[in-house]
Write a protein that holds these residues in place. Structure first.
Motif, short mmCIF file in Angstrom:
data_model
loop_
_atom_site.label_atom_id
_atom_site.label_comp_id
_atom_site.label_asym_id
_atom_site.label_seq_id
_atom_site.Cartn_x
_atom_site.Cartn_y
_atom_site.Cartn_z
N LEU A 18 -17.15 29.81 24.43
CA LEU A 18 -17.57 30.69 25.54
C LEU A 18 -18.43 31.83 24.98
CD1 LEU A 18 -14.21 31.03 27.51
CD2 LEU A 18 -16.21 29.70 28.21
N ASP A 19 -17.96 32.42 23.91
CA ASP A 19 -18.67 33.51 23.25
C ASP A 19 -20.02 33.04 22.72
OD1 ASP A 19 -18.75 36.23 22.15
OD2 ASP A 19 -18.38 35.30 20.20
N ALA A 20 -20.11 31.78 22.34
CA ALA A 20 -21.34 31.23 21.77
C ALA A 20 -22.49 31.25 22.77
CB ALA A 20 -21.10 29.80 21.28
N ILE A 21 -22.17 31.15 24.06
CA ILE A 21 -23.22 31.21 25.07
C ILE A 21 -23.88 32.59 25.04
CG2 ILE A 21 -23.75 31.02 27.54
CD1 ILE A 21 -22.84 28.38 26.13
N GLY A 22 -23.07 33.63 25.06
CA GLY A 22 -23.62 34.99 25.02
C GLY A 22 -24.35 35.32 23.73
N ASN A 23 -24.03 34.58 22.67
CA ASN A 23 -24.65 34.82 21.37
C ASN A 23 -25.74 33.80 21.04
OD1 ASN A 23 -23.25 37.19 20.31
ND2 ASN A 23 -21.44 35.91 20.48
N HIS A 24 -26.14 33.01 22.03
CA HIS A 24 -27.26 32.07 21.89
C HIS A 24 -27.12 31.15 20.68
CE1 HIS A 24 -28.72 35.79 23.90
NE2 HIS A 24 -29.11 34.90 24.82
N GLU A 25 -25.94 30.55 20.52
CA GLU A 25 -25.69 29.73 19.33
C GLU A 25 -26.64 28.54 19.21
OE1 GLU A 25 -21.87 28.46 16.75
OE2 GLU A 25 -21.73 27.94 18.88
N TRP A 26 -27.15 28.03 20.32
CA TRP A 26 -28.05 26.88 20.27
C TRP A 26 -29.30 27.19 19.45
CZ3 TRP A 26 -26.84 29.66 24.60
CH2 TRP A 26 -27.85 30.46 25.13
N ARG A 27 -29.64 28.45 19.32
CA ARG A 27 -30.81 28.84 18.54
C ARG A 27 -30.64 28.58 17.05
NH1 ARG A 27 -31.88 34.68 21.45
NH2 ARG A 27 -32.54 33.86 23.47
N LEU A 28 -29.42 28.31 16.61
CA LEU A 28 -29.14 28.04 15.20
C LEU A 28 -29.28 26.56 14.85
CD1 LEU A 28 -26.02 30.35 14.80
CD2 LEU A 28 -28.34 30.78 13.95
N PRO A 36 -37.48 24.32 24.86
CA PRO A 36 -37.56 25.53 25.70
C PRO A 36 -36.17 26.15 25.88
CG PRO A 36 -38.80 23.72 26.67
CD PRO A 36 -38.05 23.15 25.50
N GLU A 37 -36.11 27.47 25.94
CA GLU A 37 -34.86 28.22 25.91
C GLU A 37 -33.82 27.75 26.93
OE1 GLU A 37 -32.27 31.37 24.57
OE2 GLU A 37 -33.96 30.32 23.68
N VAL A 38 -34.18 27.68 28.18
CA VAL A 38 -33.22 27.32 29.22
C VAL A 38 -32.75 25.87 29.04
CG1 VAL A 38 -32.89 27.00 31.71
CG2 VAL A 38 -34.06 29.03 30.86
N PHE A 39 -33.66 24.99 28.68
CA PHE A 39 -33.29 23.59 28.45
C PHE A 39 -32.34 23.48 27.26
CE2 PHE A 39 -34.02 19.31 26.70
CZ PHE A 39 -33.68 18.55 27.82
N ALA A 40 -32.63 24.22 26.20
CA ALA A 40 -31.77 24.20 25.00
C ALA A 40 -30.38 24.73 25.34
CB ALA A 40 -32.41 25.04 23.89
N MET A 41 -30.31 25.82 26.09
CA MET A 41 -29.02 26.39 26.47
C MET A 41 -28.23 25.39 27.32
SD MET A 41 -28.11 29.70 28.86
CE MET A 41 -28.74 28.87 30.32
N ASN A 42 -28.87 24.81 28.32
CA ASN A 42 -28.18 23.85 29.18
C ASN A 42 -27.74 22.62 28.41
OD1 ASN A 42 -28.31 25.48 31.45
ND2 ASN A 42 -30.28 24.64 32.09
N THR A 43 -28.55 22.16 27.48
CA THR A 43 -28.18 21.02 26.64
C THR A 43 -26.95 21.37 25.80
OG1 THR A 43 -30.47 20.26 26.59
CG2 THR A 43 -28.99 19.43 24.85
N PHE A 44 -26.98 22.55 25.18
CA PHE A 44 -25.85 23.02 24.38
C PHE A 44 -24.57 23.04 25.21
CE2 PHE A 44 -23.20 26.59 22.86
CZ PHE A 44 -23.03 26.25 21.53
#
Length: 126
Positions: A18-28, A36-44
């Motif tokens: 849950l915390d990983a969402i707020g910390n943008h873990e998919w960027r790692l 693209p940011e939103v697609f990466a977040m939703n995929t994660f």
């Protein structure tokens, strides 16, 4: 006590996600950071559905041997996971700097390690 350690470790892992969402873990993750940011977040986020479903099925299996091995695997992962977070701290995309984030990550490693130590007899029998 080993079940208590395991479930506390599992709780920290799930809460960390849950915390990983707020910390943008998919960027790692190399594959996700190129999207693209939103697609990466939703995929994660969506990838966690089958991941958690399989994980819960394994750790709750009626097969005693599979359940014990799965729980040991989760505990090992919790320790390795903390090491990965230490490794990523120098990455510019790493955002897990809050006290809560660190408690979840390293608390999970602690509970994983305690579960492994409490499971010593089980480990010797594999």
């Amino acid at each position: 006590m080993k079940n208590v350690y395991f479930y506390l470790g599992l709780g920290t892992l799930f809460t960390h996600e849950l915390d990983a969402i707020g910390n943008h873990e998919w960027r790692l993750f190399p594959i996700l950071q190129s999207l693209p940011e939103v697609f990466a977040m939703n995929t994660f986020i969506l990838l966690h559905i089958p991941l958690f479903a399989v994980l819960v099925a394994l750790i709750a299996s009626t097969d005693d041997r599979l359940r014990k091995r799965s729980r040991l695997g989760v505990s090992i992962f919790l320790v390795v996971h903390a090491g990965l977070h230490l490794w990523f701290t120098s990455d510019v995309s790493y955002e897990f700097a809050s006290t809560v984030s660190k408690l979840l990550i390293f608390g999970g490693a602690l509970f994983g390690g305690l579960h492994l130590a409490a499971s010593y007899r089980d480990i010797r029998n594999f």
